[in-house]
Write a protein that holds these residues in place. Structure first.
Motif, PDB file in Angstrom:
ATOM      1  N   PHE A   5      74.439  21.613 -85.639  1.00 10.96           N
ATOM      2  CA  PHE A   5      73.698  20.388 -85.355  1.00 10.96           C
ATOM      3  C   PHE A   5      74.640  19.320 -84.808  1.00 10.96           C
ATOM      4  CE2 PHE A   5      71.850  16.275 -86.244  1.00 10.96           C
ATOM      5  CZ  PHE A   5      70.545  16.444 -85.804  1.00 10.96           C
ATOM      6  N   ASN A   6      74.271  18.746 -83.671  1.00 12.91           N
ATOM      7  CA  ASN A   6      75.071  17.695 -83.044  1.00 12.91           C
ATOM      8  C   ASN A   6      74.304  16.384 -82.992  1.00 12.91           C
ATOM      9  OD1 ASN A   6      77.413  19.319 -82.250  1.00 12.91           O
ATOM     10  ND2 ASN A   6      75.994  20.333 -80.858  1.00 12.91           N
ATOM     11  N   ILE A   7      75.024  15.282 -83.015  1.00 14.95           N
ATOM     12  CA  ILE A   7      74.397  13.968 -82.847  1.00 14.95           C
ATOM     13  C   ILE A   7      73.647  13.962 -81.519  1.00 14.95           C
ATOM     14  CG2 ILE A   7      74.856  11.517 -82.452  1.00 14.95           C
ATOM     15  CD1 ILE A   7      77.275  11.760 -84.248  1.00 14.95           C
ATOM     16  N   GLY A   8      72.414  13.517 -81.571  1.00  8.24           N
ATOM     17  CA  GLY A   8      71.571  13.508 -80.373  1.00  8.24           C
ATOM     18  C   GLY A   8      70.421  14.477 -80.487  1.00  8.24           C
ATOM     19  N   TYR A   9      70.625  15.565 -81.251  1.00 12.37           N
ATOM     20  CA  TYR A   9      69.532  16.506 -81.490  1.00 12.37           C
ATOM     21  C   TYR A   9      68.465  15.822 -82.355  1.00 12.37           C
ATOM     22  CZ  TYR A   9      72.482  20.494 -80.010  1.00 12.37           C
ATOM     23  OH  TYR A   9      73.272  21.372 -79.321  1.00 12.37           O
ATOM     24  N   LYS A  10      67.248  16.313 -82.243  1.00 10.88           N
ATOM     25  CA  LYS A  10      66.179  15.808 -83.111  1.00 10.88           C
ATOM     26  C   LYS A  10      66.312  16.438 -84.496  1.00 10.88           C
ATOM     27  CE  LYS A  10      62.181  14.809 -81.514  1.00 10.88           C
ATOM     28  NZ  LYS A  10      60.842  14.841 -80.896  1.00 10.88           N
ATOM     29  N   LEU A  11      66.158  15.619 -85.532  1.00  4.11           N
ATOM     30  CA  LEU A  11      66.269  16.104 -86.908  1.00  4.11           C
ATOM     31  C   LEU A  11      64.937  15.955 -87.626  1.00  4.11           C
ATOM     32  CD1 LEU A  11      68.035  17.160 -89.250  1.00  4.11           C
ATOM     33  CD2 LEU A  11      68.475  14.764 -89.850  1.00  4.11           C
ATOM     34  N   PHE A  12      64.378  17.065 -88.080  1.00  3.76           N
ATOM     35  CA  PHE A  12      63.193  17.058 -88.930  1.00  3.76           C
ATOM     36  C   PHE A  12      63.685  17.039 -90.374  1.00  3.76           C
ATOM     37  CE2 PHE A  12      61.681  18.569 -84.926  1.00  3.76           C
ATOM     38  CZ  PHE A  12      60.364  18.142 -84.837  1.00  3.76           C
ATOM     39  N   TYR A  13      63.444  15.920 -91.047  1.00  2.00           N
ATOM     40  CA  TYR A  13      64.030  15.663 -92.369  1.00  2.00           C
ATOM     41  C   TYR A  13      62.938  15.761 -93.425  1.00  2.00           C
ATOM     42  CZ  TYR A  13      67.459  13.455 -95.535  1.00  2.00           C
ATOM     43  OH  TYR A  13      68.351  13.186 -96.543  1.00  2.00           O
ATOM     44  N   LEU A  14      62.998  16.813 -94.261  1.00  2.00           N
ATOM     45  CA  LEU A  14      61.978  17.069 -95.283  1.00  2.00           C
ATOM     46  C   LEU A  14      62.458  16.564 -96.641  1.00  2.00           C
ATOM     47  CD1 LEU A  14      61.999  19.586 -93.100  1.00  2.00           C
ATOM     48  CD2 LEU A  14      60.250  20.480 -94.615  1.00  2.00           C
ATOM     49  N   ARG A  15      61.789  15.549 -97.136  1.00  2.00           N
ATOM     50  CA  ARG A  15      62.100  15.034 -98.467  1.00  2.00           C
ATOM     51  C   ARG A  15      60.884  14.267 -98.961  1.00  2.00           C
ATOM     52  NH1 ARG A  15      66.582  10.360 -97.343  1.00  2.00           N
ATOM     53  NH2 ARG A  15      67.038  10.761 -99.513  1.00  2.00           N
ATOM     54  N   PHE A  16      60.953  13.752-100.187  1.00  2.00           N
ATOM     55  CA  PHE A  16      59.875  12.922-100.718  1.00  2.00           C
ATOM     56  C   PHE A  16      60.142  11.495-100.252  1.00  2.00           C
ATOM     57  CE2 PHE A  16      57.922  10.937-104.757  1.00  2.00           C
ATOM     58  CZ  PHE A  16      56.747  10.674-104.072  1.00  2.00           C
ATOM     59  N   TRP A  17      59.589  11.125 -99.114  1.00  2.00           N
ATOM     60  CA  TRP A  17      59.971   9.873 -98.470  1.00  2.00           C
ATOM     61  C   TRP A  17      59.498   8.644 -99.228  1.00  2.00           C
ATOM     62  CZ3 TRP A  17      63.573   9.011 -95.013  1.00  2.00           C
ATOM     63  CH2 TRP A  17      64.036  10.092 -94.261  1.00  2.00           C
ATOM     64  N   ASN A  18      58.474   8.773-100.049  1.00  2.00           N
ATOM     65  CA  ASN A  18      58.008   7.605-100.801  1.00  2.00           C
ATOM     66  C   ASN A  18      59.056   7.083-101.770  1.00  2.00           C
ATOM     67  OD1 ASN A  18      55.552   7.550 -99.544  1.00  2.00           O
ATOM     68  ND2 ASN A  18      54.484   8.702-101.136  1.00  2.00           N
ATOM     69  N   MET A  19      60.010   7.960-102.137  1.00  2.00           N
ATOM     70  CA  MET A  19      61.050   7.538-103.087  1.00  2.00           C
ATOM     71  C   MET A  19      62.252   6.924-102.390  1.00  2.00           C
ATOM     72  SD  MET A  19      61.374  10.236-106.173  1.00  2.00           S
ATOM     73  CE  MET A  19      62.688   9.208-106.792  1.00  2.00           C
TER      74      MET A  19
END
Length: 435
Positions: free
Chosen positions: A138-152
């Motif tokens: 993974f390099n800076i500039g790529y799109k990152l799909f970030y899976l977490r509990f975002w409400n926290m």
């Protein structure tokens, strides 16, 4: 890289250059340290980092002021409870009025707490993440799909999300329909991309793809990193099957940062010796165990000068040993087994590896599972199966007795879902019995 990816990458480093190039300097130092671990200048530099933070703790905190700093073993082992209750004494008096960043644990297995980091530590952690992300594609500039509990967690503002190219995915929304939508987004997105998230989230995605008999998905997925939970090797195989990507596991925590990560196609973890000093200590005392022996993972953060985290018991257990790789001898984590409180014992008192979960993987009827130790010889295993039917129940219990003990009392409970914790993580093993 696509044009927009190059623009984001170049823009990031230009901003860093204009700001003094601090991230770049940290990045190059980390890269040099990880790739040349046995060179004397690297060893000397890391020793100096360690000695400097010990001297700083003794001269600037109430908690450590009476300790002779020449030897790390003179310092007490601390844990989350000690840090929380003694925070004012542990925090550096020299940094009280300095700019700092607060980072909070989720409290998945206990009360949450906040640790403050000075700006240099925050910069170091950014560089750690950049370097170790590059190691797995993974390099800076790529799109990152970030899976977490975002409400926290505080979501990135729209401008930060644009430059960092982050697409947040809330793990509490991972229903079959939302996974289907996510897969379609991945298919239709032409950019290079990576995914980062709780390990159990990827397991859920793969299980969904199993149920629809999915064919391989071609979507330029370059990197997948599982974090916060033990990564099932079967999930890694499934991600390779469906996305043609070598998934890795990252060992990190909120209060410190990026501690270790698996190389592609390997099961051991490269330790981030550039930023941490790692020890494996005995379960019953604070002495170091011999290489190859299970123990408590205890770390010293070399860069947090606002809150010196010295000999911090992470609550996790693992094994550290030497390996030979590409003609380099490394001291790595050969196992990271998760929190001690999430380990179960056999009826004879032996601590069992979480690899026991792999036994369940051969039973394809089982969609989700959770093992709970109730007493020294009583175990509850929660299973999610199709229509609560499990024809191999007797075979399953018999096989588990081979690991837990022939005198183990095993009860199966069929559930519609193994609930997630408030943090969005999933505990596969729970020990309610104190041996």
């Amino acid at each position: 890289m696509r044009v927009n990816e190059k623009i984001r990458n170049i823009s990031f480093w230009i901003v860093d250059f204009v700001s003094g190039g601090k991230i770049r300097r940290h990045y190059l130092d980390i890269k040099d340290s990880i790739e040349n671990p046995s060179k004397k200048p690297i060893i000397d530099k890391q020793s100096k980092f360690l000695q400097d933070v010990l001297n700083h703790a003794v001269t600037s905190t109430v908690f450590y002021k009476d300790i002779i700093p020449e030897n790390l073993e003179n310092f007490p082992v601390v844990n989350k409870e000690i840090v929380r209750s003694s925070y004012q004494k542990i925090q550096s008096q020299k940094h009280k009025n300095s700019k700092k960043i607060g980072v909070s644990t989720s409290g998945s297995t206990g009360a949450s707490f906040t640790v403050y980091q000075d700006i240099n530590k925050k910069t170091r952690n950014t560089a750690d993440i950049i370097y170790f992300s590059e190691l797995c594609g993974f390099n800076i500039g790529y799109k990152l799909f970030y899976l977490r509990f975002w409400n926290m967690f505080k979501k990135k503002n729209k401008l930060a999300s644009f430059f960092q190219n982050i697409t947040p995915i809330d793990v509490f929304d991972l229903s079959s329909d939302s996974i289907k939508d996510l897969v379609n987004v991945l298919k239709n997105d032409k950019s290079n991309k990576g995914m980062l998230g709780y390990a159990s989230s990827f397991d859920k995605i793969c299980k969904y793809l199993d149920t629809i008999n999915s064919t391989p998905i071609h979507c330029k997925l370059r990197s997948v990193i599982g974090m916060s939970e033990r990564l099932d090797p079967l999930t890694k195989k499934s991600m390779k099957k469906y996305f043609d990507v070598d998934m890795v596991s990252r060992y990190s925590n909120a209060e410190n940062g990026m501690i270790a990560q698996q190389p592609s196609q390997k099961e051991y973890f490269i330790i981030n010796w550039a930023s941490y000093y790692v020890e494996i200590l005995d379960f019953n005392n604070d002495t170091r165990v011999t290489p190859g022996t299970f123990g408590r993972i205890v770390i010293t953060d070399l860069f947090n000068y606002d809150t010196p985290m010295i000999r911090y018991d992470t609550g996790d257990i693992g094994i550290m040993n030497y390996i030979e790789d590409d003609n380099i001898t490394r001291l790595v984590l050969t196992k990271v087994e998760g929190r001690k409180m999430d380990m179960i014992r056999s009826t004879s008192g032996e601590i069992l590896s979480t690899s026991i979960l792999l036994v369940i993987n051969k039973y394809k009827e089982v969609k989700q599972r959770q093992i709970i130790q109730k007493t020294a010889d009583q175990y509850l295993i929660k299973l999610k199966t199709e229509n609560n039917v499990f024809e191999k129940e007797n075979e399953f219990i018999k096989e588990f007795k081979e690991y837990l003990g022939e005198d183990a009392l095993i009860k199966l409970e069929y559930v519609s879902e193994i609930p997630l914790l408030n943090s969005g993580k999933q505990r596969a093993i729970i020990n309610e019995f104190s041996a």
